[in-house]
Scaffold this motif. Structure first.
Motif: not given
Lengths: 409, 409
Positions: B328-337, B355-357, B382-388, B392-397
């Motif tokens: 799991g990479l949260l605002s920490g880049g991606v696992i790329s092809p 992967c999220s941000c 992939a997950y994108v946290s709305p309006d953050t 930490f709200q991004t990472w809680r979500r």
């Protein structure tokens, strides 16, 4: 011969004055960062003569003071340098061990950004550690370590939140043998502190780890929870689950007494212990016995506390001798002969009575009571911590003295 | 008809302007203390429109500013009143959730005495909580609660201390069945934070308690330790056993990159993960498997991290696919092809890629990479946290979205 004696006397006075001069002029060369500083912070500093030195950056400030000073009386004014920083050293040596403090910057109260914060006086304050000659007993060593767990236990006492916070120390071997059960000590903080105090400021976990490693104490569980529960919810309360999490219930006890040195057994005359008694006896103890491998009977359950926590211990244990057999009052008054007389079956039910304080508190009271209890046949221990006041070095040492006495059946 | 449309348009513009006016003029009536305030403190305050208001007492000060402001850009200057107090409100609404901040008082940096402190930017800073519309998922509820334990694990990596600190979340039923074993997620904080971040700021324990209570996630253990280990000892280090106890090893990573928003998979070019890799793989994992009832195999072990912790997760998991199956990479880049191509047996060994941000970070990169992985047959989320933003709200979500996906074998 007479001449020699006079010379000796003169030399002695001279040596004495030299010591005085040394005391008033701390060696500058061995100041080093306090062990409680935030990562990378050079200040505050302490030296081998127990002086503390502070350094604050506030270029436009008119006045910066530190609440710590000579013997704890008054504060230390810092002096501004051309670069806009403020520096100052205590006028005299501090007592050994941990001290709370804060800054006054242009009339405002702030924490020192150089050091970590510790919950005391109903707020997170700055802390500084004056290295103690006996710090080895709470040092982090390469020995087996127990764990400190945060638990959230159901509590109906506080209507607005469903749970309260406790920290539970389990000894190093707790996870080794799933059949083994342990005695439990309920250990309470003082007025204005919270359930972090005993492990964060007090190093209770390290004290126990070291005693157990040296085979000087029987391994037991320690439960630490928030004891200022007679006040209802505070404004701006926060949920458990975070630092100061128990702040959910950390309202300032409007009728709690001040954090003054213990005054015998009547130190906190206005403190109403009933709320905490309910939480402890009806909610926390059943939770701990249900969720940890305890020896869930009176002979294996004790309670101790410092300052206000000692008052709570005094009140609650004497009312519940079917629940507790061990009593520890640390700078929190005494179990008096009258207490024994007024409490049915005291002699049969109580296995350990431990009372302590710092030498700068009221050791005479502790020692006199010790003898008075002896005289009526109540085996008990009194301990006076040398050269310390109503502060955590007294209580670290008290736990270190008390723990080997507990649960020795 | 035309007239009606024009009138509607005018009304719409007027309504729009009214909304603007409301945004610039926060309602004064519903400010209340932030949930992170120290006990009894009325300030800082927040309101339903996500404005924050600050109040500092510093009668002789010349200037008081707060580092938080409109959209996080710039700070808020406070204005002095006749009573010597300083007050100010953010120019605009803040993002939902948790924010670090500090004060500037006459040029010095201090924490707000009204609120609790949280370790970020390599120091304990002030924190404020802007109530979020979705705060229910990390609320403290009347559900079974797991425990957060502090453990001291032996570490040879840091020569000067014998142990390091980790916090371990065990799910609510952990103590019920001594035969049951659990998967483990190793969950890392970001640059300048420490092992307190995920439970203290992140409420990871409450997020899991709530998911488990709703039967939305499999119960698993979460292990949180200090990840900035490539720097050696800091000056003024302190022992574990206290708050910021892991500060023993909290030296500022001299070559660690800044806490900037994630920049794809190369966000922290100078961060040397080798030290932490040693601690995690050679020391912590064996300790956890020996001391907790884990399912101690690759299919039941995952790693995730936020920001720099995501970079560490990326580096360590791809090198140790015999150890980890969930990434799991949260605002920490991606696992790329390219990562998949360059890592032998990736497809066979990796069970979850998450992967999220925040939407204010680089959601395009996250979403594009998600599709690219799909196209080469790598199932991923992939997950994108709305309006953050990078907060930490991004990472809680993100944890709330990721946890239900883990260990579903």
């Amino acid at each position: 011969m007479k001449t020699k004696l006079i010379l000796l006397a003169v030399a002695s006075v001279a040596a004495s004055q030299l010591c005085m001069a040394q005391t008033n002029q701390p060696m500058m060369k061995d100041f080093k960062p306090s062990s409680l500083n935030q990562p990378g912070q050079q200040y505050p500093q302490v030296n081998s003569q127990r002086y503390a030195r502070f350094h604050i950056v506030a270029p436009q400030a008119q006045s910066v003071r530190v609440s710590l000073g000579l013997g704890g009386r008054g504060g230390t004014a810092l002096t501004k340098a051309e670069d806009g920083s403020w520096t100052g050293t205590t006028e005299g040596p501090m007592d050994e061990g941990f001290h709370y403090y804060h800054l006054s910057v242009d009339g405002g109260t702030f924490n020192d950004p150089g050091t970590l914060n510790f919950y005391g006086s109903t707020r997170w304050e700055s802390g500084i550690e004056i290295p103690a000659h006996d710090q080895d007993f709470y040092a982090l060593k390469d020995v087996p370590h127990g764990q400190v767990q945060m638990v959230l236990f159901p509590s109906k006492f506080t209507n607005t939140i469903p749970v309260r916070t406790a920290f539970v120390y389990t000894p190093p071997d707790y996870d080794k043998d799933p059949a083994k059960r342990y005695p439990v000590l309920y250990l309470q903080h003082g007025w204005g502190e919270n359930e972090y105090a005993w492990w964060n400021q007090g190093h209770a976990n390290l004290i126990m780890d070291n005693l157990i490693a040296e085979n000087k104490a029987r391994p037991f569980i320690i439960v630490m929870t928030y004891g200022m529960t007679n006040e209802g919810m505070r404004p701006g309360g926060r949920r458990p689950g975070g630092l100061g999490g128990a702040a959910t219930t950390n309202a300032v006890a409007a009728n709690a007494a001040s954090n003054a040195p213990a005054r015998g057994s009547g130190g906190f005359p206005n403190f109403n212990v009933a709320g905490f008694e309910t939480v402890l006896v009806d909610e926390l103890i059943p939770y701990i016995d249900a969720n940890f491998r305890t020896l869930a009977d009176q002979p294996h359950r004790g309670m101790a506390g410092l300052s206000m926590g000692g008052m709570e211990t005094h009140s609650i244990t004497l009312k519940h001798l079917d629940t507790f057999s061990h009593i520890g009052l640390l700078s929190g008054g005494v179990i008096s002969p009258a207490d024994v007389t007024n409490t049915p079956s005291f002699k049969e039910k109580v296995k350990v009575v431990f009372c302590s304080c710092g030498s700068r508190e009221n050791p005479g009271n502790i020692n006199a009571n010790h003898e008075a209890l002896d005289q009526i046949g109540i085996k008990n221990t009194a301990y006076v911590s040398p050269d310390t006041a109503h502060e955590f070095q007294t209580w670290r040492r008290s736990l270190h003295e008390m723990a080997p006495l507990l649960f020795q059946d």
